[in-house]
Write a protein that holds these residues in place. Structure first.
Motif, PDB file in Angstrom:
ATOM      1  N   LEU A 689       0.834  -1.212   0.000  1.00 52.79           N
ATOM      2  CA  LEU A 689       0.000   0.000   0.000  1.00 52.79           C
ATOM      3  C   LEU A 689       0.866   1.258   0.000  1.00 52.79           C
ATOM      4  CD1 LEU A 689      -2.995   0.835   0.115  1.00 52.79           C
ATOM      5  CD2 LEU A 689      -2.789   0.879   2.606  1.00 52.79           C
ATOM      6  N   ALA A 690       1.978   1.213   0.756  1.00 55.60           N
ATOM      7  CA  ALA A 690       2.887   2.359   0.761  1.00 55.60           C
ATOM      8  C   ALA A 690       3.506   2.576  -0.618  1.00 55.60           C
ATOM      9  CB  ALA A 690       3.986   2.145   1.799  1.00 55.60           C
ATOM     10  N   HIS A 691       3.897   1.494  -1.286  1.00 54.09           N
ATOM     11  CA  HIS A 691       4.446   1.629  -2.640  1.00 54.09           C
ATOM     12  C   HIS A 691       3.411   2.216  -3.598  1.00 54.09           C
ATOM     13  CE1 HIS A 691       8.421  -0.111  -2.301  1.00 54.09           C
ATOM     14  NE2 HIS A 691       7.933  -1.146  -1.629  1.00 54.09           N
ATOM     15  N   ILE A 692       2.154   1.811  -3.438  1.00 51.37           N
ATOM     16  CA  ILE A 692       1.099   2.374  -4.293  1.00 51.37           C
ATOM     17  C   ILE A 692       0.946   3.859  -4.013  1.00 51.37           C
ATOM     18  CG2 ILE A 692      -1.400   2.369  -4.674  1.00 51.37           C
ATOM     19  CD1 ILE A 692      -1.301  -0.679  -4.426  1.00 51.37           C
ATOM     20  N   GLY A 693       1.018   4.240  -2.726  1.00 53.47           N
ATOM     21  CA  GLY A 693       0.946   5.665  -2.391  1.00 53.47           C
ATOM     22  C   GLY A 693       2.084   6.457  -2.998  1.00 53.47           C
ATOM     23  N   LEU A 694       3.239   5.814  -3.172  1.00 54.56           N
ATOM     24  CA  LEU A 694       4.394   6.467  -3.806  1.00 54.56           C
ATOM     25  C   LEU A 694       4.385   6.290  -5.321  1.00 54.56           C
ATOM     26  CD1 LEU A 694       7.109   5.368  -1.216  1.00 54.56           C
ATOM     27  CD2 LEU A 694       6.298   7.715  -1.612  1.00 54.56           C
ATOM     28  N   GLU A 695       3.296   5.703  -5.857  1.00 57.80           N
ATOM     29  CA  GLU A 695       3.150   5.449  -7.292  1.00 57.80           C
ATOM     30  C   GLU A 695       4.257   4.540  -7.813  1.00 57.80           C
ATOM     31  OE1 GLU A 695       2.647   9.058  -9.462  1.00 57.80           O
ATOM     32  OE2 GLU A 695       1.016   9.775  -8.198  1.00 57.80           O
ATOM     33  N   GLU A 696       4.639   3.570  -6.972  1.00 55.34           N
ATOM     34  CA  GLU A 696       5.649   2.574  -7.358  1.00 55.34           C
ATOM     35  C   GLU A 696       4.930   1.253  -7.597  1.00 55.34           C
ATOM     36  OE1 GLU A 696       8.284   2.653  -4.053  1.00 55.34           O
ATOM     37  OE2 GLU A 696       9.196   4.571  -4.609  1.00 55.34           O
ATOM     38  N   GLY A 697       4.235   1.205  -8.735  1.00 49.54           N
ATOM     39  CA  GLY A 697       3.388   0.062  -9.029  1.00 49.54           C
ATOM     40  C   GLY A 697       4.149  -1.245  -9.154  1.00 49.54           C
ATOM     41  N   LYS A 698       5.310  -1.211  -9.790  1.00 53.91           N
ATOM     42  CA  LYS A 698       6.059  -2.449  -9.984  1.00 53.91           C
ATOM     43  C   LYS A 698       6.552  -3.023  -8.656  1.00 53.91           C
ATOM     44  CE  LYS A 698       7.489  -1.731 -14.763  1.00 53.91           C
ATOM     45  NZ  LYS A 698       8.615  -1.640 -15.720  1.00 53.91           N
ATOM     46  N   SER A 699       7.005  -2.154  -7.760  1.00 52.10           N
ATOM     47  CA  SER A 699       7.445  -2.630  -6.451  1.00 52.10           C
ATOM     48  C   SER A 699       6.283  -3.216  -5.655  1.00 52.10           C
ATOM     49  CB  SER A 699       8.080  -1.479  -5.666  1.00 52.10           C
ATOM     50  OG  SER A 699       9.238  -1.005  -6.319  1.00 52.10           O
ATOM     51  N   ALA A 700       5.123  -2.533  -5.747  1.00 50.04           N
ATOM     52  CA  ALA A 700       3.944  -3.042  -5.060  1.00 50.04           C
ATOM     53  C   ALA A 700       3.540  -4.406  -5.615  1.00 50.04           C
ATOM     54  CB  ALA A 700       2.794  -2.059  -5.191  1.00 50.04           C
ATOM     55  N   LEU A 701       3.570  -4.540  -6.934  1.00 54.02           N
ATOM     56  CA  LEU A 701       3.173  -5.798  -7.557  1.00 54.02           C
ATOM     57  C   LEU A 701       4.130  -6.933  -7.198  1.00 54.02           C
ATOM     58  CD1 LEU A 701       1.213  -7.247  -9.389  1.00 54.02           C
ATOM     59  CD2 LEU A 701       2.602  -6.547 -11.356  1.00 54.02           C
ATOM     60  N   GLU A 702       5.409  -6.628  -7.145  1.00 51.68           N
ATOM     61  CA  GLU A 702       6.394  -7.660  -6.781  1.00 51.68           C
ATOM     62  C   GLU A 702       6.120  -8.180  -5.374  1.00 51.68           C
ATOM     63  OE1 GLU A 702      11.197  -8.024  -5.936  1.00 51.68           O
ATOM     64  OE2 GLU A 702      10.429  -6.323  -7.083  1.00 51.68           O
ATOM     65  N   LEU A 703       5.822  -7.280  -4.441  1.00 54.63           N
ATOM     66  CA  LEU A 703       5.512  -7.702  -3.070  1.00 54.63           C
ATOM     67  C   LEU A 703       4.230  -8.530  -3.030  1.00 54.63           C
ATOM     68  CD1 LEU A 703       6.210  -4.606  -0.809  1.00 54.63           C
ATOM     69  CD2 LEU A 703       7.183  -6.881  -0.545  1.00 54.63           C
ATOM     70  N   LEU A 704       3.208  -8.059  -3.713  1.00 52.00           N
ATOM     71  CA  LEU A 704       1.919  -8.737  -3.665  1.00 52.00           C
ATOM     72  C   LEU A 704       1.984 -10.106  -4.321  1.00 52.00           C
ATOM     73  CD1 LEU A 704      -0.307  -5.642  -4.391  1.00 52.00           C
ATOM     74  CD2 LEU A 704      -0.328  -6.997  -2.294  1.00 52.00           C
ATOM     75  N   ASP A 705       2.766 -10.242  -5.369  1.00 49.04           N
ATOM     76  CA  ASP A 705       2.917 -11.557  -6.000  1.00 49.04           C
ATOM     77  C   ASP A 705       3.505 -12.568  -5.021  1.00 49.04           C
ATOM     78  OD1 ASP A 705       1.855 -10.801  -8.416  1.00 49.04           O
ATOM     79  OD2 ASP A 705       3.779 -10.384  -9.386  1.00 49.04           O
ATOM     80  N   ARG A 706       4.350 -12.102  -4.097  1.00 45.18           N
ATOM     81  CA  ARG A 706       4.980 -13.001  -3.120  1.00 45.18           C
ATOM     82  C   ARG A 706       4.023 -13.436  -2.020  1.00 45.18           C
ATOM     83  NH1 ARG A 706       9.880  -9.362  -1.444  1.00 45.18           N
ATOM     84  NH2 ARG A 706       9.695 -10.612   0.461  1.00 45.18           N
ATOM     85  N   CYS A 707       3.110 -12.546  -1.638  1.00 46.11           N
ATOM     86  CA  CYS A 707       2.301 -12.838  -0.448  1.00 46.11           C
ATOM     87  C   CYS A 707       0.825 -13.058  -0.737  1.00 46.11           C
ATOM     88  CB  CYS A 707       2.457 -11.695   0.565  1.00 46.11           C
ATOM     89  SG  CYS A 707       1.674 -10.150   0.064  1.00 46.11           S
ATOM     90  N   ILE A 708       0.407 -12.908  -2.000  1.00 45.69           N
ATOM     91  CA  ILE A 708      -1.025 -12.892  -2.298  1.00 45.69           C
ATOM     92  C   ILE A 708      -1.699 -14.215  -1.932  1.00 45.69           C
ATOM     93  CG2 ILE A 708      -0.680 -13.603  -4.696  1.00 45.69           C
ATOM     94  CD1 ILE A 708      -3.322 -11.100  -3.415  1.00 45.69           C
TER      95      ILE A 708
END
Length: 835
Positions: A689-708
């Motif tokens: 969520l913090a990465h999304i707030g910083l508009e860092e979509g790729k970083s957010a997606l990488e994290l979510l792919d690991r824990c989803i």
């Protein structure tokens, strides 16, 4: 002989008197002087000293040996085989190798296998190999006398000539080279020291259960258990029908059995021989071993050597142990009730508080006989040894019913006395980890029971809380329900210990089971504690804190503002009673911060309330500071509170700072619990969520792919949270410009949310905005504009024109519509020009 006959023999004249000699009995003789051999009787064997050759003149025929019959399979042992072969090949004269291990580990079989190979080679690689049973001096001397008789037949062993034959064999070994003596089942290193020291022209192999006492005279080779697959091979080689008769799960059934046997070769061999004789299956024997272990370990086929059953080998070893130390025998019986591995060594200090050195000495004796493995911190025991030790046998003085029951009770009280603190304020739940397997073993072995209610309830109470805090395992509920039953029955329903267990059970339901089951227990604990102890008693405050946390969790989607007042009041009460730096104060403060977060940003709200965000930040910052002081920066509560603090920073638009705090906390949690832990996975959502707030979509997606997958599995019974996680994942895909991948993810989120929310719910409307935006960014302009118009009208009608969802839809539509209109105008203009 008459007197007249004597006179006739000696003469009747004068002269010197002659001593009167007489012979008595049949076939007796009278001798005045003799230089030769006199023999009498029906069957006479005459041995003259002149017939015995000097030892140095006697040569052993090639391949001379007295090796026992070898019918055992040798499976595995690659490393040990290599070391033994190196000794047999390269060992210098006078060298000695001791192979030690638990009785039944296969020491003799290993040596016999390789020695026999040497004697069968052509020509034999060793002129003479002699096998000596070395459990007593008498057996050693007897086998050496047999060696003399083999090499010099006139030295046939008799009780009168034993010492002479033994001395002759000793002299022969001193005067010849390249022989091998095998001392099997040696008990006492002191018995062999004189022999090994004086016989230096050959090599010595020793097998022994003793692991100590050899360092001054020999090299040692420890023989452990077989690997699982090696033990399965041994089992199926002896009982090949196992492969055919359990075709559905031959490897599984056999492997379960050998693991239960601890992969001890003798145990596997005994069981395999029984299966082969009876045609039984591993699953049937395994059931017997678990339900009636005493009968199982004594069960052997008719032709199996009765002196080598698991039970008999254990009995002989324990006789030797008890002869050296009764404390060691008692410690062995106590150790049998715990889990086999990593038993905390200081638990045994309870066996002799007045003399701690006595326990060290007892463990030393057990380790010397390979009954246990010891390190400075832990003790480990072979599981089949434990099974045999726990089985009462009337005829065995070391396993009477009274001794076994006494050991079980001692195992429970010793563990209880050394368990870490289970008080909420002082507890460090990570300290419980080494003890939990042993609590489970005491339960499995029925030591924790109605017969020992006080000790059993105390152990189960602490272990249940520890499991709930560390693993959220379902067994926490089972432990605490049993503890509650014991305390209600023996202490009463209103006793302080009963109330504490009631409260602990509520926490276990909250974290490990259905939260709905937790609320009645929390409310009951608060009600009874208030009546019996008063509103300001620490236990009542603890119960109120648990109830408030549970109510806050239940209202996560729509946190009622009145919970804020309750949490603030409770915080004041706890501070007034226990002070600002107590553990419970820190817990209640952290809880108050989480409740403020829920009020600040309930799902579907327009904007975070700045006052609530500020209050949440203040509570969580102070709670983090308190947890660090009380338990350290790496403690579980510290890290989870830091993660919540990072979320509060994100709501305060401090995305970079919040991301750093969350990442530090979640990385530390991951080291302790792994990425698959549900709490770690959920905290990763904060980080994304913090990465999304910083508009860092790729970083957010990488994290979510690991824990989803873990996050979704955690909330599979909560469709709304499940849908929100899917929405977050799809949003990250949109921001990372993976639009084709985002489309099915958005559709799945839409289906999930539509099943549990009304069509005008803000979360569902926001999801429709994101889906439309993804259509726009992927080039589906017409579909995007159509969807944006529709969601804008629905949001304005259901939520009002000023709601954040309606405002967002209107802004996106205003951005997209002119681009769409311009693109349509340009396309039409191009078409007119072409025509």
């Amino acid at each position: 002989m008459s007197r007249s006959e004597h006179e006739m023999l000696l003469g009747s004249g004068g002269g010197l008197p002659v001593p009167l000699l007489g012979a008595l009995g049949n076939r007796s003789v009278v001798v005045q002087h003799n230089d030769g051999v006199i023999a009498t009787g029906d069957n006479v064997t005459i041995m003259t000293r002149a017939a015995v050759r000097p030892p140095e003149e006697v040569t052993a025929p090639p391949g001379t040996n007295n090796l026992p019959r070898s019918g055992k399979l040798l499976v595995g042992r690659a490393q040990e085989t290599s070391e033994l072969e190196a000794f047999l090949r390269d060992g210098s004269p006078g060298s000695c190798l001791v192979i030690h291990g638990l009785g039944g580990a296969g020491k003799s079989s290993l040596v016999l296998h390789h020695i026999r190979q040497r004697t069968r080679s052509i020509p034999p690689q060793t002129p003479l190999v002699w096998w000596i049973t070395a459990d007593s001096k008498e057996r050693i001397d007897a086998d050496l006398a047999d060696l003399a008789g083999r090499l010099e037949p006139v030295l046939l062993k008799t009780p009168e000539t034993m010492s002479e034959a033994t001395a002759w064999a000793h002299s022969w070994l001193q005067s010849h080279d390249d022989w091998i003596l095998v001392f099997d089942n040696a008990e006492d290193p002191a018995l062999l020291d004189p022999l090994i020291g004086s016989l230096s022209r050959g090599r010595h192999l020793i097998t022994s259960r003793r692991s100590t006492g050899w360092h001054h005279a020999a090299s040692t080779l420890a023989l452990g258990m077989l690997k699982d697959d090696e033990a399965v091979t041994l089992l199926t080689e002896i009982a090949p029908h196992v492969r055919q008769k359990e075709p559905d799960r031959p490897d599984t059934a056999a492997q379960e059995l050998v693991v239960e046997l601890g992969c001890l070769p003798l145990a596997v061999e005994q069981v395999a021989a029984y299966l082969a004789e009876t045609g039984s299956l591993p699953s049937a024997y395994l059931a017997l071993l678990r339900t009636d272990p005493g009968r199982a370990v004594r069960t052997a086929p008719h032709d199996f050597d009765s002196t080598r059953t698991i039970d008999r080998v254990w009995q002989l070893t324990m006789e030797s142990v008890a002869a050296r130390s009764l404390m060691a025998a008692h410690a062995m019986r106590v150790l049998a009730w715990y889990a086999p591995d990593r038993i905390p060594r200081h638990v045994l200090s309870e066996l002799s508080r007045n003399d701690p050195l006595a326990i060290d000495a007892a463990l030393g004796v057990l380790a010397a006989y390979s009954m246990i493995r010891v390190t400075p911190q832990y003790v480990s025991v072979h599981r089949i040894v434990q099974t045999v030790t726990r089985t009462a046998v009337a005829r065995d003085p070391q396993r009477t019913h009274e001794l076994i029951v006494d050991a079980a009770t001692t195992a429970l009280t010793a563990l209880q006395a050394t368990l870490p603190d289970d008080d909420y304020e002082a507890a460090q739940w990570a300290d419980w980890r080494p003890y939990l397997p042993h609590v489970a073993a005491l339960i499995h072995n029925r030591v924790i029971s109605e017969e020992r209610p006080e000790e059993s309830a105390a152990v189960l109470h602490g272990a249940g809380l520890a499991v709930a805090a560390l693993t959220q395992g379902k067994e926490a509920i089972r432990y605490l329900k049993t503890a509650l039953h014991l305390r209600q029955h023996h202490r009463g329903h209103t006793h302080l210990l009963t109330l504490r267990t009631h409260q602990a059970l509520a926490f276990a339901y909250q974290y490990c089971g259905d939260p709905q089951d937790a609320l009645p227990h929390h409310r009951h604990a608060v009600e009874i504690s208030s009546q019996v102890l008063g509103d300001d008693h620490p236990d009542t405050l603890q119960a109120r804190a648990g109830l408030l946390a549970m109510e806050g969790k239940e209202c996560a989607y729509d946190m009622p503002p009145e919970l804020v007042a309750s949490s603030e009041q409770l915080l004041r009460d706890v501070e007034d009673t226990l002070g600002a730096r107590s553990w419970l104060t820190a817990v209640v403060r952290a809880n108050a911060g989480v409740i403020r977060l829920g009020v600040a940003l309930p799902l579907g709200a327009e904007d975070p309330d700045p006052d609530d965000v500020k209050a949440a930040l203040q509570h969580l910052e102070r709670a983090v500071s308190s947890f660090r002081d009380l338990a350290g920066p790496g403690y579980l509560y510290t890290l989870f509170t830091e993660a919540n603090l990072g979320l509060a920073m994100i709501l305060d638009a401090r995305f970079t700072e919040g991301l750093a705090v969350i990442k530090r906390a979640v990385d530390a949690l991951s080291e302790d619990f792994g990425e698959d832990d549900p709490d770690v996975a959920f905290a990763r959502l904060y980080q994304a969520l913090a990465h999304i707030g910083l508009e860092e979509g790729k970083s957010a997606l990488e994290l979510l792919d690991r824990c989803i997958h873990t996050a979704l599995r955690t909330f599979e019974h909560d469709p709304r949270m499940y849908g929100l996680i899917l929405t977050l994942h799809a949003t990250a895909m949109v921001m990372a410009q993976e639009h084709e991948r985002a489309r099915p993810a958005l559709e799945e989120a839409m289906r999930t949310m539509s099943d549990c929310l009304p069509v005008d719910n803000p979360d569902l409307l926001q999801l429709r905005v994101i889906a439309a935006l993804n259509d726009w960014l992927s080039g589906s302009l017409l579909e995007a504009v159509r969807q944006l118009k529709k969601v804008y009208l629905d949001a304005e009608r259901a939520l009002g024109p000023d709601h954040v969802t309606a405002v967002t839809a209107r802004k996106v539509l205003r951005f997209c519509a002119p681009w769409f209109t311009a693109k349509v105008w340009l396309r039409r203009r191009s078409q007119r020009r072409d025509s």
